[in-house]
Write an enzyme that holds these catalytic residues in place. Structure first.
Site: not given
Ligand code: DGL
Length: 271
Positions: A10-11, A73, A75, A151, A185, A187
């Site tokens: 993930d990011s 993720c 994104t 985060e 997302c 998160h």
């Molecule tokens: N965890 C990322 C997602 O699922 C989002 C966080 C980001 O913007 O990097 O899109």
């Protein structure tokens, strides 16, 4: 049987929602997790950058000879799904399984989607939903500020900043009478108490990380690729930067202490 580990990335730390689910579903599997904490967020960046990062993240996981990669993720899955699925290693993204789960859950065919700016701009979840249920009404809202809140661990039920952000972002969706909301997302599940408090108990919340983990478990079972081991698997954690309250946030995501966390120079994985 396949003893190789599962790779998850993930990011940042949101993908740990998928790790937690894999650990529960498949406790004997070994997992390599990579969180690109030095370059989070991805969701506010342009496509070329997200695609480059995705390639490097996958290169890193492949250096462990993983048997499957989960892009935990929204994104990455929305903007660079083709990069993920063109690799020789089997890969799972969050979009398809999450959209399917939302279509199964909805009763009034009014589905909301929240995600990063890049995810919403891509229309990824909406496309899959429209293909599966053309008569559905789909409403998407980008919620970029929720990512840094999570985060940084600003998620507690008594956190008024998190509450106000959630309410502001969900205001329009609430008026659309959705009965199902995709947390597009990875998160966002950490904000479920705030989302529930605002939308009420009747709205089904579909978590992207959890759905991707369940889809990966199905693939591994069907292809007879589980470890077959009787002892508990191990999860190794890698990040590209350790932020100050990093361990605390990890603990919240995982529901346990993550143990040792390794820092990797992800720039070395450009090919
Ligand atoms: N965890 C990322 C997602 O699922 C989002 C966080 C980001 O913007 O990097 O899109």
């Amino acid at each position: 049987m396949d003893m190789r580990p599962i790779g998850v990335f993930d990011s940042g730390l949101g993908g740990l929602t998928a790790v937690r689910c894999i650990e529960e579903l498949l406790p004997n599997e070994n997992i390599i997790y990579f969180g690109d904490t030095g370059r989070v967020p991805y969701g506010t960046r342009g496509e070329d950058v997200i695609r480059k990062y995705t390639d490097e993240d996958c290169n890193f996981l492949e250096s462990f000879d993983v048997k499957l990669i989960i892009a935990a993720c929204g994104t990455v899955s929305s903007v660079a799904g083709d990069i993920l699925h063109s690799r020789s290693v089997c890969a799972v993204d969050v979009v398809e399984p999450t959209a399917r789960a939302a279509v199964s859950a909805t009763r009034n065919k009014r589905i909301g989607i929240i995600g990063t700016a890049a995810t919403v701009r891509s229309g990824s979840y909406a496309k899959v939903i429209e293909a599966l249920m053309p008569e559905a009404s789909v409403y998407a809202k980008e919620c970029p500020m929720l990512v840094p809140l999570v985060e940084n661990g600003w998620i507690n039920e008594d956190d008024s900043i998190a509450r106000l952000c959630v309410e502001r972002y969900l205001e329009t969706l609430k008026t659309m009478s959705i009965d199902t909301l995709i947390l597009g997302c990875t998160h966002f599940p950490l904000l479920i108490p705030h989302i529930r408090a605002y939308l009420g108990e009747d709205v089904s919340l579909i978590s992207a990380g959890g759905e991707a983990a369940m889809a990966a478990a199905e693939i591994l079972k069907k292809s007879d690729s589980l470890t077959g081991a009787s002892s508990l698997g191990n999860t190794a954690f890698y990040v590209s930067d350790k932020s100050q309250n990093f361990k605390n946030v990890c603990r919240i995501f995982l529901g346990r202490d993550p143990g040792d966390i390794n820092v990797v120079d992800i720039n070395r994985f450009t090919k």
